[in-house]
Structure formats: C-alpha cells, structure tokens
Design a protein around this motif. Structure first.
Motif, PDB file in Angstrom:
ATOM      1  N   GLY A   1      36.752  63.011  19.421  1.00 42.09           N
ATOM      2  CA  GLY A   1      35.663  63.900  19.420  1.00 42.09           C
ATOM      3  C   GLY A   1      36.453  65.046  18.722  1.00 42.09           C
ATOM      4  O   GLY A   1      37.164  65.379  18.876  1.00 42.09           O
ATOM      5  N   PRO A   2      35.040  65.847  18.456  1.00 45.79           N
ATOM      6  CA  PRO A   2      33.528  65.352  19.082  1.00 45.79           C
ATOM      7  C   PRO A   2      32.889  64.685  18.138  1.00 45.79           C
ATOM      8  O   PRO A   2      33.409  64.350  17.289  1.00 45.79           O
ATOM      9  CB  PRO A   2      33.247  66.846  18.562  1.00 45.79           C
ATOM     10  N   PHE A   3      31.739  64.142  18.989  1.00 46.32           N
ATOM     11  CA  PHE A   3      31.097  62.666  18.231  1.00 46.32           C
ATOM     12  C   PHE A   3      29.889  63.268  17.849  1.00 46.32           C
ATOM     13  O   PHE A   3      28.966  64.323  18.461  1.00 46.32           O
ATOM     14  CB  PHE A   3      30.769  62.096  19.732  1.00 46.32           C
ATOM     15  N   ARG A   4      29.703  62.921  17.283  1.00 46.66           N
ATOM     16  CA  ARG A   4      27.996  62.971  16.637  1.00 46.66           C
ATOM     17  C   ARG A   4      27.261  61.425  16.076  1.00 46.66           C
ATOM     18  O   ARG A   4      27.892  59.936  15.976  1.00 46.66           O
ATOM     19  CB  ARG A   4      28.746  63.169  14.830  1.00 46.66           C
ATOM     20  N   HIS A   5      26.118  60.859  16.793  1.00 48.69           N
ATOM     21  CA  HIS A   5      25.663  60.098  17.124  1.00 48.69           C
ATOM     22  C   HIS A   5      24.916  59.657  15.334  1.00 48.69           C
ATOM     23  O   HIS A   5      24.263  61.076  15.087  1.00 48.69           O
ATOM     24  CB  HIS A   5      24.584  60.144  17.962  1.00 48.69           C
ATOM     25  N   GLN A   6      25.245  58.413  14.832  1.00 46.22           N
ATOM     26  CA  GLN A   6      24.545  58.401  13.851  1.00 46.22           C
ATOM     27  C   GLN A   6      23.644  57.526  13.843  1.00 46.22           C
ATOM     28  O   GLN A   6      24.006  56.462  12.763  1.00 46.22           O
ATOM     29  CB  GLN A   6      25.372  58.712  12.573  1.00 46.22           C
ATOM     30  N   PRO A   7      22.615  57.474  14.248  1.00 46.55           N
ATOM     31  CA  PRO A   7      21.938  55.810  14.127  1.00 46.55           C
ATOM     32  C   PRO A   7      21.192  56.107  12.532  1.00 46.55           C
ATOM     33  O   PRO A   7      20.740  54.646  12.215  1.00 46.55           O
ATOM     34  CB  PRO A   7      21.546  56.373  15.328  1.00 46.55           C
ATOM     35  N   GLU A   8      21.336  56.445  11.781  1.00 48.29           N
ATOM     36  CA  GLU A   8      20.734  56.127  10.690  1.00 48.29           C
ATOM     37  C   GLU A   8      21.269  55.566   9.139  1.00 48.29           C
ATOM     38  O   GLU A   8      20.839  55.147   8.540  1.00 48.29           O
ATOM     39  CB  GLU A   8      20.224  57.726  10.340  1.00 48.29           C
ATOM     40  N   LEU A   9      22.171  55.065  10.260  1.00 45.48           N
ATOM     41  CA  LEU A   9      23.814  54.966   9.050  1.00 45.48           C
ATOM     42  C   LEU A   9      23.249  53.501   9.543  1.00 45.48           C
ATOM     43  O   LEU A   9      23.372  52.777   8.304  1.00 45.48           O
ATOM     44  CB  LEU A   9      25.662  55.126   9.349  1.00 45.48           C
ATOM     45  N   LEU A  10      23.021  52.946  10.498  1.00 51.11           N
ATOM     46  CA  LEU A  10      22.282  51.352  10.917  1.00 51.11           C
ATOM     47  C   LEU A  10      21.350  50.702   9.625  1.00 51.11           C
ATOM     48  O   LEU A  10      20.706  49.513   9.470  1.00 51.11           O
ATOM     49  CB  LEU A  10      21.454  50.901  11.892  1.00 51.11           C
ATOM     50  N   ASP A  11      20.364  51.532   9.335  1.00 53.77           N
ATOM     51  CA  ASP A  11      19.508  51.652   8.249  1.00 53.77           C
ATOM     52  C   ASP A  11      19.619  51.536   6.651  1.00 53.77           C
ATOM     53  O   ASP A  11      19.428  50.761   5.715  1.00 53.77           O
ATOM     54  CB  ASP A  11      18.316  52.167   8.122  1.00 53.77           C
ATOM     55  N   GLU A  12      21.321  51.694   6.922  1.00 52.38           N
ATOM     56  CA  GLU A  12      22.070  51.605   4.656  1.00 52.38           C
ATOM     57  C   GLU A  12      23.156  50.560   4.982  1.00 52.38           C
ATOM     58  O   GLU A  12      23.899  49.920   5.621  1.00 52.38           O
ATOM     59  CB  GLU A  12      22.607  52.963   5.052  1.00 52.38           C
ATOM     60  N   HIS A  13      22.109  49.485   3.440  1.00 47.81           N
ATOM     61  CA  HIS A  13      22.867  48.613   3.825  1.00 47.81           C
ATOM     62  C   HIS A  13      24.683  49.173   3.288  1.00 47.81           C
ATOM     63  O   HIS A  13      25.606  48.002   3.947  1.00 47.81           O
ATOM     64  CB  HIS A  13      22.553  47.699   2.231  1.00 47.81           C
ATOM     65  N   LEU A  14      25.559  50.262   2.980  1.00 52.21           N
ATOM     66  CA  LEU A  14      26.560  50.114   2.320  1.00 52.21           C
ATOM     67  C   LEU A  14      27.332  50.387   3.646  1.00 52.21           C
ATOM     68  O   LEU A  14      28.239  50.249   3.792  1.00 52.21           O
ATOM     69  CB  LEU A  14      26.617  50.911   1.317  1.00 52.21           C
TER      70      LEU A  14
END
Length: 229
Positions: free
Chosen positions: A18-31
């Motif tokens: 860490g430090p950790f960063r939550h990035q759920p928005e990446l799951l909507d990116e095809h790349l």
C-alpha cells in the motif's frame, strides 16, 4: 455497473503493501480487461501505459469481492518495484492475517478457485465490493481459477462476460482457448478431502495439502466454506 465508491482498506492484515487505492471505475474500461486478462500485447502503447500506471504508481490498486460469512476476496495490484504482480487474498475479520489465494506474476502460485467457486463468487450479489455485476466479477477473478472439470455451459458463460465487458473480437474463441489452457498452471483436479472440504492437486496451489507451503488444515476448511457455491 460498478457499485458506489468504496473506501479502500487502510491495510490488509498480514499483507505488507500500500497505500491502497480503490478504483472500481476501471472495471468499466475495456482496456483494463485487456491488461488484467493478458489479452493485449503490452507493447501496445495504450495497454502498456495502463499497466505501468497500475503496477508502477505510488498507490496499489485494490478491488474487493465479498464472500459468504463476512469473508472478503481482495485483488491487489502489487506496485512493488522489481516484484510487481497481482495478488488474490482472502480475509475474515477474525483472522490475524489474510491468506494468499493466488499470485499472478513471474513466480506464480495457484490456482485458488474451482469453476464452481468462481461462478459462485461472481453471482452471490453481496454488496460492499467493487461491483455486483456478475460479468465483471467473473473476469476479475478468472486469473485465479483452474479446473479440469468444467460444465457444458462454461464457454458460453465466459463468452457472455467477455462480450459484456470487453471489445475483443471473437469472444467465443477467446473463451474456449482460455478454458483449455487456464493460465500458468493449467487445468487442476479438485476433490473433496477427508475433512469434507475442497482441495486440489495443483503443483503450485496453496489449496493442495500435499505441499509444505499449503495452508493449515483449519484454514483450508475455512476458505472452502467461504467459497461454497
């Protein structure tokens, strides 16, 4: 769709980083899926740039999938210089330390999930994670899976997820190929051990009790309970 923004864990017990960063928005990116599933040549400029951000930044991206009995499965992009990779960890609030389920890097360890466990985690609908979408969860956890006994609809299931979340051409062909080779360890045989919980015979798996590096018996049972379809 991803769920509402979630505060990432300040720490994962027993796991340095860490430090950790939550990035759920990446799951909507095809790349992202191209990189996560190793579907794109990392010499491709866009894919390479994203991989560098995921594994070369100051924070460690982390995704969360809730499991039964208040367990959580964390997918952590280990942005550690010289030792970068992706760790799949299971933790329960009563445990002193999280357990490594699978490690996706040059010193890979796995598999950690059977097909039934993979689809159960994808479909459980439990809130509080990075997403409740079954397609996204299936693809997020797919690199941790290995199983030599797949149901007849496995290719169809993976194809649907690829079609929903990526822009790959011929998703059915990719799904079929992925389910034949199944990562670095290949298909692994799962059985019910003497303790009544699921184990496998994988040469690199923490869930193979024949190995000296396998989890203790009690933990093998606890993990299997958390993963129960």
């Amino acid at each position: 769709m991803t769920s509402s923004p979630q505060t990432p864990p300040a720490r994962i017990p027993g796991y340095d980083g860490g430090p950790f960063r939550h990035q759920p928005e990446l799951l909507d990116e095809h790349l992202f899926w191209q990189v996560h599933l190793h579907l794109s040549d990392t010499h491709d400029q866009e894919a390479g740039a994203l991989l560098s951000r995921l594994l070369g930044g100051d924070t460690w991206p982390v995704f969360t999938v809730p499991l039964a009995g208040d367990h959580h499965l964390y997918v952590v992009y280990r942005a550690l210089e010289g030792e970068a990779g992706i760790d799949y960890l299971v933790h329960h609030p009563d445990w002193d330390a999280a357990e490594t389920l699978t490690r996706d890097d040059g010193h890979f360890m796995g598999p950690g999930l059977s097909w039934a466990e993979l689809t159960a985690a994808a479909d459980n609908g439990l809130p509080g994670g990075s997403t409740t979408d079954p397609h996204a969860r299936l693809l997020l956890l797919l690199p941790a899976f290995g199983d030599d006994a797949l149901p007849d609809d496995a290719v169809e299931r993976l194809t649907a997820a690829l079609r929903a979340r990526t822009r790959v051409e011929a998703p059915e062909r990719i799904a079929a190929t992925r389910l034949v080779y199944q990562g670095e360890w290949g298909p692994t045989h799962w059985t019910t051990g003497e303790g009544g919980y699921l184990i496998n015979d994988g040469g690199y798996s923490f869930r193979n009790p024949a190995h000296s590096f396998a989890w203790p018996t009690a933990r093998l049972a606890q993990i299997a309970t958390a993963m129960t379809p």
